[in-house]
Scaffold this motif. Structure first.
Motif, PDB file in Angstrom:
ATOM      1  N   THR A 213      20.971 -29.196 -24.177  1.00  0.00           N
ATOM      2  CA  THR A 213      21.571 -28.210 -22.801  1.00  0.00           C
ATOM      3  C   THR A 213      21.469 -26.972 -21.523  1.00  0.00           C
ATOM      4  OG1 THR A 213      22.231 -27.329 -24.900  1.00  0.00           O
ATOM      5  CG2 THR A 213      23.999 -29.260 -24.168  1.00  0.00           C
ATOM      6  N   ASP A 214      19.872 -27.182 -22.245  1.00  0.00           N
ATOM      7  CA  ASP A 214      19.117 -25.851 -21.227  1.00  0.00           C
ATOM      8  C   ASP A 214      18.593 -26.670 -19.677  1.00  0.00           C
ATOM      9  OD1 ASP A 214      19.832 -23.892 -23.097  1.00  0.00           O
ATOM     10  OD2 ASP A 214      17.243 -24.664 -23.928  1.00  0.00           O
ATOM     11  N   ILE A 215      19.057 -25.756 -19.290  1.00  0.00           N
ATOM     12  CA  ILE A 215      18.768 -26.428 -17.712  1.00  0.00           C
ATOM     13  C   ILE A 215      17.833 -25.398 -16.658  1.00  0.00           C
ATOM     14  CG2 ILE A 215      18.990 -26.913 -15.060  1.00  0.00           C
ATOM     15  CD1 ILE A 215      22.080 -27.487 -15.824  1.00  0.00           C
ATOM     16  N   ASN A 216      15.902 -26.183 -17.169  1.00  0.00           N
ATOM     17  CA  ASN A 216      14.710 -25.009 -16.630  1.00  0.00           C
ATOM     18  C   ASN A 216      14.899 -25.018 -15.468  1.00  0.00           C
ATOM     19  OD1 ASN A 216      12.402 -24.693 -16.734  1.00  0.00           O
ATOM     20  ND2 ASN A 216      11.326 -25.204 -18.302  1.00  0.00           N
ATOM     21  N   LEU A 217      14.507 -24.054 -14.917  1.00  0.00           N
ATOM     22  CA  LEU A 217      14.673 -23.978 -13.166  1.00  0.00           C
ATOM     23  C   LEU A 217      13.248 -23.340 -12.750  1.00  0.00           C
ATOM     24  CD1 LEU A 217      18.151 -21.195 -12.607  1.00  0.00           C
ATOM     25  CD2 LEU A 217      17.529 -23.980 -12.423  1.00  0.00           C
ATOM     26  N   THR A 258      18.361 -16.718  -9.434  1.00  0.00           N
ATOM     27  CA  THR A 258      19.072 -16.429  -8.136  1.00  0.00           C
ATOM     28  C   THR A 258      19.904 -16.749  -6.895  1.00  0.00           C
ATOM     29  OG1 THR A 258      16.160 -15.898  -7.200  1.00  0.00           O
ATOM     30  CG2 THR A 258      17.753 -16.201  -5.344  1.00  0.00           C
ATOM     31  N   LYS A 259      21.095 -16.697  -6.711  1.00  0.00           N
ATOM     32  CA  LYS A 259      22.409 -17.568  -6.038  1.00  0.00           C
ATOM     33  C   LYS A 259      22.475 -17.640  -4.100  1.00  0.00           C
ATOM     34  CE  LYS A 259      24.346 -17.810  -9.829  1.00  0.00           C
ATOM     35  NZ  LYS A 259      24.812 -18.518  -9.951  1.00  0.00           N
ATOM     36  N   LEU A 260      22.577 -18.311  -3.654  1.00  0.00           N
ATOM     37  CA  LEU A 260      23.263 -18.489  -2.819  1.00  0.00           C
ATOM     38  C   LEU A 260      23.699 -17.081  -1.767  1.00  0.00           C
ATOM     39  CD1 LEU A 260      24.297 -22.196  -2.726  1.00  0.00           C
ATOM     40  CD2 LEU A 260      22.153 -21.329  -1.321  1.00  0.00           C
ATOM     41  N   GLY A 261      23.322 -16.771  -1.181  1.00  0.00           N
ATOM     42  CA  GLY A 261      23.477 -15.599  -0.526  1.00  0.00           C
ATOM     43  C   GLY A 261      22.264 -14.416  -0.401  1.00  0.00           C
ATOM     44  N   ASP A 262      21.018 -14.682  -1.454  1.00  0.00           N
ATOM     45  CA  ASP A 262      21.282 -13.661  -2.091  1.00  0.00           C
ATOM     46  C   ASP A 262      19.537 -13.638  -1.370  1.00  0.00           C
ATOM     47  OD1 ASP A 262      22.311 -12.640  -4.460  1.00  0.00           O
ATOM     48  OD2 ASP A 262      21.151 -14.007  -5.663  1.00  0.00           O
ATOM     49  N   LEU A 263      19.426 -14.687  -0.327  1.00  0.00           N
ATOM     50  CA  LEU A 263      17.425 -14.517   0.187  1.00  0.00           C
ATOM     51  C   LEU A 263      18.248 -14.252   2.066  1.00  0.00           C
ATOM     52  CD1 LEU A 263      16.395 -17.779  -1.242  1.00  0.00           C
ATOM     53  CD2 LEU A 263      15.890 -15.268  -1.614  1.00  0.00           C
ATOM     54  N   LEU A 425      21.076 -29.854  -6.053  1.00  0.00           N
ATOM     55  CA  LEU A 425      19.654 -30.073  -4.988  1.00  0.00           C
ATOM     56  C   LEU A 425      20.945 -30.373  -3.810  1.00  0.00           C
ATOM     57  CD1 LEU A 425      17.216 -31.379  -6.583  1.00  0.00           C
ATOM     58  CD2 LEU A 425      17.089 -29.051  -5.813  1.00  0.00           C
ATOM     59  N   LEU A 426      22.151 -31.085  -3.787  1.00  0.00           N
ATOM     60  CA  LEU A 426      23.011 -31.369  -2.228  1.00  0.00           C
ATOM     61  C   LEU A 426      23.466 -30.210  -2.126  1.00  0.00           C
ATOM     62  CD1 LEU A 426      23.603 -35.055  -3.938  1.00  0.00           C
ATOM     63  CD2 LEU A 426      22.058 -34.587  -2.070  1.00  0.00           C
ATOM     64  N   VAL A 427      24.111 -29.625  -3.531  1.00  0.00           N
ATOM     65  CA  VAL A 427      25.218 -28.176  -2.970  1.00  0.00           C
ATOM     66  C   VAL A 427      24.093 -27.068  -1.866  1.00  0.00           C
ATOM     67  CG1 VAL A 427      25.652 -26.171  -3.434  1.00  0.00           C
ATOM     68  CG2 VAL A 427      27.050 -28.184  -4.951  1.00  0.00           C
ATOM     69  N   LEU A 428      22.716 -27.273  -2.648  1.00  0.00           N
ATOM     70  CA  LEU A 428      21.608 -26.105  -1.714  1.00  0.00           C
ATOM     71  C   LEU A 428      21.927 -26.767   0.097  1.00  0.00           C
ATOM     72  CD1 LEU A 428      19.374 -25.501  -4.086  1.00  0.00           C
ATOM     73  CD2 LEU A 428      21.371 -23.946  -2.903  1.00  0.00           C
ATOM     74  N   THR A 508      23.170 -21.670  -7.672  1.00  0.00           N
ATOM     75  CA  THR A 508      21.773 -21.242  -8.153  1.00  0.00           C
ATOM     76  C   THR A 508      20.630 -21.820  -7.165  1.00  0.00           C
ATOM     77  OG1 THR A 508      22.545 -20.380 -10.361  1.00  0.00           O
ATOM     78  CG2 THR A 508      20.360 -20.462 -10.016  1.00  0.00           C
ATOM     79  N   ILE A 509      19.106 -20.984  -6.779  1.00  0.00           N
ATOM     80  CA  ILE A 509      18.631 -21.749  -6.235  1.00  0.00           C
ATOM     81  C   ILE A 509      17.462 -21.910  -6.957  1.00  0.00           C
ATOM     82  CG2 ILE A 509      16.337 -21.148  -4.133  1.00  0.00           C
ATOM     83  CD1 ILE A 509      18.829 -19.920  -2.758  1.00  0.00           C
ATOM     84  N   PRO A 510      17.085 -22.899  -7.595  1.00  0.00           N
ATOM     85  CA  PRO A 510      15.786 -22.578  -8.256  1.00  0.00           C
ATOM     86  C   PRO A 510      14.769 -21.838  -8.947  1.00  0.00           C
ATOM     87  CG  PRO A 510      16.803 -25.035  -7.892  1.00  0.00           C
ATOM     88  CD  PRO A 510      16.830 -23.946  -7.302  1.00  0.00           C
ATOM     89  N   LYS A 511      13.828 -21.429  -9.787  1.00  0.00           N
ATOM     90  CA  LYS A 511      12.877 -20.587  -9.070  1.00  0.00           C
ATOM     91  C   LYS A 511      11.453 -21.752  -8.354  1.00  0.00           C
ATOM     92  CE  LYS A 511       9.700 -17.577 -11.708  1.00  0.00           C
ATOM     93  NZ  LYS A 511       9.553 -16.554 -13.053  1.00  0.00           N
ATOM     94  N   PHE A 512      11.728 -22.877  -9.257  1.00  0.00           N
ATOM     95  CA  PHE A 512      10.314 -23.482  -8.806  1.00  0.00           C
ATOM     96  C   PHE A 512      10.304 -23.654  -7.244  1.00  0.00           C
ATOM     97  CE2 PHE A 512      13.336 -26.860  -9.517  1.00  0.00           C
ATOM     98  CZ  PHE A 512      12.802 -27.665  -8.418  1.00  0.00           C
ATOM     99  N   VAL A 513      11.766 -23.657  -7.003  1.00  0.00           N
ATOM    100  CA  VAL A 513      11.807 -23.549  -5.140  1.00  0.00           C
ATOM    101  C   VAL A 513      11.605 -21.824  -4.914  1.00  0.00           C
ATOM    102  CG1 VAL A 513      13.424 -23.749  -3.021  1.00  0.00           C
ATOM    103  CG2 VAL A 513      12.906 -25.305  -5.242  1.00  0.00           C
ATOM    104  N   ILE A 514      11.869 -20.623  -5.149  1.00  0.00           N
ATOM    105  CA  ILE A 514      11.723 -19.235  -4.902  1.00  0.00           C
ATOM    106  C   ILE A 514      10.269 -19.851  -4.878  1.00  0.00           C
ATOM    107  CG2 ILE A 514      12.035 -17.198  -4.783  1.00  0.00           C
ATOM    108  CD1 ILE A 514      14.418 -18.620  -4.008  1.00  0.00           C
ATOM    109  N   THR A 515       9.220 -20.156  -6.003  1.00  0.00           N
ATOM    110  CA  THR A 515       8.413 -19.592  -6.529  1.00  0.00           C
ATOM    111  C   THR A 515       7.226 -20.106  -5.094  1.00  0.00           C
ATOM    112  OG1 THR A 515       8.219 -19.992  -8.394  1.00  0.00           O
ATOM    113  CG2 THR A 515       6.341 -20.320  -7.941  1.00  0.00           C
TER     114      THR A 515
END
Length: 645
Positions: A213-217, A258-263, A425-428, A508-515
């Motif tokens: 039930t953990d979502i790894n970003l 990181t949420k949508l609107g944060d960047l 991903l589709l929401v983003l 939420t924007i996944p961390k691997f994308v931010i990286t």
């Protein structure tokens, strides 16, 4: 509704904005529609197995009676004389790949004159193996198409690009490489843990091993899907009631969520390209084929409230209230329903009186912007019917034509976790107007469900009623069999259920994308520094530093664990903060407010921003551990501003 197909594409017949005076069909006939459909299919007794195809949830709990009642209400609300035929077509062979590469910022792979050349190469250098495979697949398909056409082509072998030597590594991007690994890639073990360079394990959570039930970003979703595929790790379907759906949670990261609107807009452009590639890689890895549909140009209304494109409606709204992101009419309808009380039994399920709803549509079109509409006379069920009508009357679907088939294919993923990753991903990928409107709608639906003890509208009830209004958008009716229509009913209801239940995870924007964005920005910074050197600006910069030698030396302070926080919006020149392992962004905001008594804003209205270095601008989550973030971006500046969303 008329449905037919021609040689050019699927012709879709739509609905109109206002319901018929005659009212819906008798309740007894609408109630029996569900059983009539089952009888036509020769179904009796137990639920047919194909109802569960495409979903891992038990659909026995879904009140499909309400779904078919809603479908009949929608059908009855359509005026045959004003229906409009809309064509959607599948992109031609090769056209889809070209459009995809252009949208991903990789047009230079088939057009050497494209302007994204160097940026595209930087983007390629950050891709994971599954993302690279997605690019390779589309370039190869385009190559084959051009060969079939016997046309000259100059599409390079993308594998040669990915075999190129890695960019020169410097100390400046050590922090980024610690997150990405070499080339921005992370490998996944069978347990789903990410490994960086040298096999160093990157923990999934601070509290221990990652659970189902953990979502790894931190690790690319498509890489995680590959580990499922390679290890044949597929979770079998579990029958569960809606109130027992798993409580998925995002693994906390010390550098903040990181949420949508944060960047900043420039970083969001990079995010969108990476998410498109990642989404395609995720579907590719799962073996789910997507065909992109394109809407042919149709004549749409340019004024009014119903049947108007979201972009046009928002332009109208912004003349009244600058910065409006969600249509004012939808905001006002939702506000009215909530002000009158969400305890109304059957809210959203019980239809409004058709004659009144039609009158409301007309009066709102005429009086809404003038402020003369008599809201005190609008009844709850009528208002809820207008909300549903507004959504389905959009000339293009809320989930967009481009990604509509992807949304409807989400349930093909073998686990609910992967389904949520795909939805994320589709929401983003949705345009801002669609995404903001969807968010407002889902938040409203959750508030309705929160009052289920009084209004009798559970998650199941709301999902079943809203599914046809979201997915049977104006212009949508494919020529499908009744069996397929039943499968679509249960499938779309489950997708809406996931969107509502897990909406807090999806923005939420996944961390691997931010990286990956950080690595691209690091390369951009190197390029900028080289250009400055060529123009001999480094000498001028050195002169400026000498001239302003009274300024604190940020680099030496950073090495001592001290950061300088500025708040120019509030006349705060600088505030030195000594970092500790436990100091969070919210602690800095609290300290600032305690020192600046003249600031009347609440803590929730302020944000500490990370600016510069390997990110353009990022509003920090209050639970961001500042020392961990400083290690990741040591040259950033830190500024307190009012929240810019």
């Amino acid at each position: 509704m008329n449905r037919h197909q021609d040689a050019q594409g699927v012709v879709l017949t739509g609905y109109v904005s206002c319901v018929d005076d005659a009212g819906p069909p008798p309740l007894s006939r609408r109630t029996g529609h569900y059983n009539v459909q089952r009888s036509r299919l020769g179904v009796s007794g137990d639920t047919p197995p194909y109802w569960r195809s495409g979903s891992q949830d038990s659909l026995d709990e879904l009140a499909l009676d309400d779904y078919w009642k809603e479908v009949e209400i929608i059908h009855h609300s359509a005026d045959p004389e004003t229906q409009e035929e809309v064509q959607l077509r599948v992109a031609d062979e090769g056209e889809q790949e070209e459009a995809w590469l252009m949208e991903a910022g990789l047009a230079t792979l088939f057009d050497e004159s494209a302007s994204d050349g160097e940026d595209g190469m930087v983007l390629l250098s950050t891709l994971t193996r599954t993302q690279a495979a997605a690019v390779e697949r589309r370039v190869e398909t385009l190559n084959q198409t051009l060969r079939k056409r016997s046309k000259p082509y100059s599409v390079p072998n993308v594998r040669d690009i990915f075999r190129s030597p890695p960019a020169h590594h410097t100390k400046d991007d050590d922090a980024t490489s610690r997150e990405c690994g070499e080339g921005g890639k992370k490998e996944t073990t069978s347990a789903g843990e990410a490994q960086g360079v040298g096999g160093r394990a990157i923990p999934g959570s601070e509290g221990g091993a990652e659970t189902e039930t953990d979502i790894n970003l931190e690790v690319s979703f498509s890489e995680q899907a590959l580990s499922y595929k390679e290890g044949s790790k597929v979770i079998q379907p579990v029958n569960e009631a809606d109130d027992k759906l798993p409580d998925f949670k995002l693994l906390r990261d010390k550098t903040g969520t990181t949420k949508l609107g944060d960047l900043s807009p420039s970083d969001m452009k990079k995010v969108r390209r990476l998410v498109l590639i990642e989404m395609s890689a995720l579907f590719d890895t799962a073996g789910i084929e997507l065909k992109t549909h394109k809407p042919l140009k149709i004549k749409v209304k340019e004024t009014g409230l119903f049947g108007v494109p979201l972009s046009t409606l928002l332009e109208q709204d912004q003349k009244s209230i600058p910065g409006t992101r969600v249509p004012l009419i939808l905001q006002r309808l939702i506000s009215h329903i909530e002000d009158e009380g969400l305890n109304t039994e059957g809210l959203l399920r019980v239809p409004g009186v058709s004659a009144r709803v039609k009158a409301v549509c007309h009066d709102l079109d005429v009086q809404f912007y003038e402020g003369f509409f008599p809201w005190e006379t609008l009844k709850q069920h009528d208002a809820a019917s207008v909300v549903k009508l507004f959504i389905r009357e959009l000339p293009h679907p809320l989930l967009t034509v481009e990604y509509f088939s992807a949304f409807t294919s989400v349930l093909k993923f073998p686990t609910k976790k992967q389904q949520l990753q795909a939805l994320n991903l589709l929401v983003l990928l949705l345009p801002d107007s669609s995404r903001d409107t969807l968010k407002a709608l889902l938040e409203f639906l959750q508030r309705v469900i929160d009052h289920k003890e009084h209004n009798k509208m559970t998650l199941n009830n709301v999902s079943v009623v809203m599914a046809p209004n979201i997915f049977m958008f104006k212009g949508f009716r494919r020529k499908i069999t009744e069996q397929q229509e039943f499968a679509m009913a249960t499938g779309t209801a489950n997708i809406v259920r996931l969107l509502i239940r897990y909406q807090n995870l999806l923005w939420t924007i996944p961390k691997f994308v931010i990286t990956q964005v950080r690595k691209q920005n690091t390369e951009d910074q190197r390029k900028m520094n080289r250009e400055r050197a060529m123009r001999k600006l480094l000498k001028k910069m050195a002169y400026d530093r000498e001239k302003n030698n009274d300024k604190p030396d940020r680099s030496s302070e950073a090495e001592d664990g001290i950061i300088r926080v500025q708040a120019p919006q509030f006349s705060k020149v600088s505030m030195a903060v000594q970092l500790t392992e436990d100091l969070q962004a919210s602690d800095i905001l609290s300290r600032f407010l305690s020192q600046e008594s003249s600031v009347s804003m609440k803590k929730e209205e302020l944000c500490l921003y990370e600016i510069g270095g390997n990110i353009k601008e990022r509003c920090l989550d209050g639970e961001t551990y500042m020392k961990a973030l400083l290690d990741l971006n040591p040259t950033a500046e830190w500024v307190i501003k009012s929240v810019q969303r």
